[in-house]
Design a protein around this motif. Structure first.
Motif, PDB file in Angstrom:
ATOM      1  N   THR A 155      24.063  -0.957   6.383  1.00 33.62           N
ATOM      2  CA  THR A 155      23.550  -2.227   6.901  1.00 33.62           C
ATOM      3  C   THR A 155      24.475  -2.749   8.002  1.00 33.62           C
ATOM      4  O   THR A 155      24.021  -3.135   9.087  1.00 33.62           O
ATOM      5  CB  THR A 155      23.466  -3.267   5.763  1.00 33.62           C
ATOM      6  N   ASN A 279      11.791  -0.522   0.235  1.00 29.61           N
ATOM      7  CA  ASN A 279      11.078  -0.753   1.484  1.00 29.61           C
ATOM      8  C   ASN A 279       9.645  -1.136   1.140  1.00 29.61           C
ATOM      9  O   ASN A 279       8.840  -0.287   0.767  1.00 29.61           O
ATOM     10  CB  ASN A 279      11.126   0.528   2.331  1.00 29.61           C
ATOM     11  N   SER A 282       6.869   0.905   2.552  1.00 28.99           N
ATOM     12  CA  SER A 282       6.813   2.355   2.323  1.00 28.99           C
ATOM     13  C   SER A 282       5.399   2.796   1.976  1.00 28.99           C
ATOM     14  O   SER A 282       4.720   2.188   1.153  1.00 28.99           O
ATOM     15  CB  SER A 282       7.762   2.740   1.191  1.00 28.99           C
ATOM     16  N   VAL A 361      17.137   0.756   2.847  1.00 31.52           N
ATOM     17  CA  VAL A 361      16.532   0.349   4.111  1.00 31.52           C
ATOM     18  C   VAL A 361      17.259  -0.898   4.619  1.00 31.52           C
ATOM     19  O   VAL A 361      17.815  -1.661   3.830  1.00 31.52           O
ATOM     20  CB  VAL A 361      15.009   0.092   3.893  1.00 31.52           C
ATOM     21  N   GLN A 363      16.721  -4.418   6.453  1.00 30.07           N
ATOM     22  CA  GLN A 363      15.603  -5.309   6.757  1.00 30.07           C
ATOM     23  C   GLN A 363      16.059  -6.538   7.538  1.00 30.07           C
ATOM     24  O   GLN A 363      17.218  -6.929   7.488  1.00 30.07           O
ATOM     25  CB  GLN A 363      14.931  -5.767   5.456  1.00 30.07           C
ATOM     26  N   VAL A 372      11.267  -4.055   8.422  1.00 26.63           N
ATOM     27  CA  VAL A 372      12.265  -2.997   8.556  1.00 26.63           C
ATOM     28  C   VAL A 372      12.978  -3.125   9.906  1.00 26.63           C
ATOM     29  O   VAL A 372      12.338  -3.179  10.952  1.00 26.63           O
ATOM     30  CB  VAL A 372      11.598  -1.606   8.437  1.00 26.63           C
ATOM     31  N   ARG A 374      15.684  -0.972  10.525  1.00 32.46           N
ATOM     32  CA  ARG A 374      15.765   0.478  10.762  1.00 32.46           C
ATOM     33  C   ARG A 374      15.944   1.210   9.451  1.00 32.46           C
ATOM     34  O   ARG A 374      16.183   0.627   8.440  1.00 32.46           O
ATOM     35  CB  ARG A 374      16.882   0.837  11.719  1.00 32.46           C
TER      36      ARG A 374
END
Ligand code: 1QQ
Length: 374
Positions: A155, A279, A282, A361, A363, A372, A374
């Motif tokens: 992160t 996520n 997803s 993930v 966020q 998201v 990335r």
């Protein structure tokens, strides 16, 4: 396939007859209902996390009980966001033949209550606890929640890259096992980069007025503020930061993974970056089915804590069926052997440290929702 269970698993809880069944996998039949306990923070400071966890568990329970061969009985008790209450709930489960306990919600409660489960040789699985060292409590302690150490480094790396960070201020509450552990990971991660930590400011998890700390932070002119806090502190902190004109990104740990942040802080939450274990977007089949079923049952969207709770019951079902036993000792072995179980969190494996491994993930809050980064 024959049943590989071997009868008495050394369980002292009593009432465990019929917990070793016949068959394996989908064909497993266990006579007695399998008792699962959950120690959740339904009241107190962590009550918003616990409410989501309860719903995630209730949905999974309904789905799993529709399958043949095993009936799960779920008993949810309130740990009140307090270590003492967590201990008392754990003692009750340890003595009543419960096969496995999920929770407590907070690491701060888990470090006090999980030793009771471990001493009783009763498996316990954290479903939201992210502090370092939790599974070191003992060989009966598992979790399906990724740790801060599994989520924070990527992160922070993503934020450095995205915002070209050169200097930050770090803030954390220094009276909670999770927020302290999260801070340590943040500090260590930053140390391994070229980013300068201009200042480190501490507060209490009970604090609601952060104006003087935030003013001190603003005076340092950081490129971002990195925060380890639970939701009850995160909401006023983020709100007051924006009121004081701090427009820089605010980067949070797991405590921020709560839609209450957007509900209560409103526009102030926009641009908050948080690493997550789930996520929501997803497109894996289990996640899509989870989203649809949750929305249908509760008329609302799930959050990460609901997803982790839901996934935990599926992991347990997978473990119980793998050798067709819900005896505590057998369950400890079978949970420890779980590999690539398909869940809304992605494919979950339990590693040698009894922690979960699956994708994470990064966020960002955008238009009132986690999106998201990335
Ligand atoms: C912990 C956490 C909290 C945010 C759980 C709700 O991660 O206490 O470990």
């Amino acid at each position: 396939a024959g049943c590989s269970g071997t009868g008495d698993g050394g369980d002292s809880g009593g009432g465990t007859g019929g917990l070793v069944g016949t068959g394996t996998g989908a064909s497993c039949v266990i006579e007695s209902p399998v008792k699962i306990g959950a120690a959740l923070s339904l009241t107190g400071g962590a009550g918003s996390y616990g409410a989501s966890q309860q719903q995630g568990l209730e949905l999974a329970l309904e789905e799993l009980n529709a399958a043949d061969g095993i009936e799960y009985k779920l008993s949810i008790e309130d740990d009140a966001s307090e270590p003492r209450q967590g201990i008392s709930v754990m003692e009750t489960f340890a003595g009543d033949g419960t096969s496995i306990v999920l929770g407590p919600t907070l690491s701060n409660t888990a470090v006090a209550a999980m030793p009771i489960a471990n001493e009783a040789s009763m498996p316990v699985m954290g479903i939201s606890t992210t502090a370092g060292g939790i599974t070191d409590i003992g060989e009966f302690v598992f979790r399906d929640s990724l740790t801060e150490a599994q989520v924070i480094p990527q992160t922070i790396d993503a934020v450095i890259d995205e915002y070209d960070l050169k200097k930050v201020v770090v803030m954390y509450s220094n009276d909670d096992a999770f927020t302290e552990s999260g801070y340590e990971v943040m500090a260590e991660t930053l140390e391994g980069t070229n980013v300068e930590v201009l200042d480190t400011l501490t507060f209490s998890k009970a604090d609601t007025d952060f104006r003087s700390l935030l003013t001190a932070a603003k005076d340092k002119n950081p490129d971002a503020i990195v925060v380890s806090a639970l939701i009850e502190a995160a909401i006023p902190l983020v709100t007051q930061a924006r009121e004081l004109g701090i427009e820089q990104p605010i980067v949070g740990g797991n405590g921020f993974n709560n839609p209450k942040l957007m509900a209560d802080a409103g526009d102030a939450a926009e641009g908050v970056v948080v690493g997550a274990a789930w996520n929501s977007a997803s497109d894996n089949a289990e996640n899509q089915a989870f989203l649809t079923a949750y929305e249908a049952k509760f008329g609302a969207q799930p959050d990460q804590f609901a997803a982790q709770a839901y996934a935990a019951l599926y992991l347990i079902d997978s473990a119980v069926r793998s050798d067709c036993s819900a005896e505590r000792a057998d369950l400890r072995e079978s949970i420890g052997s779980l590999k690539d179980v398909a869940t809304p969190l992605g494919a979950v494996s339990i590693n040698a440290d009894r922690d979960a491994e699956h994708p994470a993930v990064v966020q960002i809050v955008k238009d009132g929702k986690f999106a998201v980064l990335r």
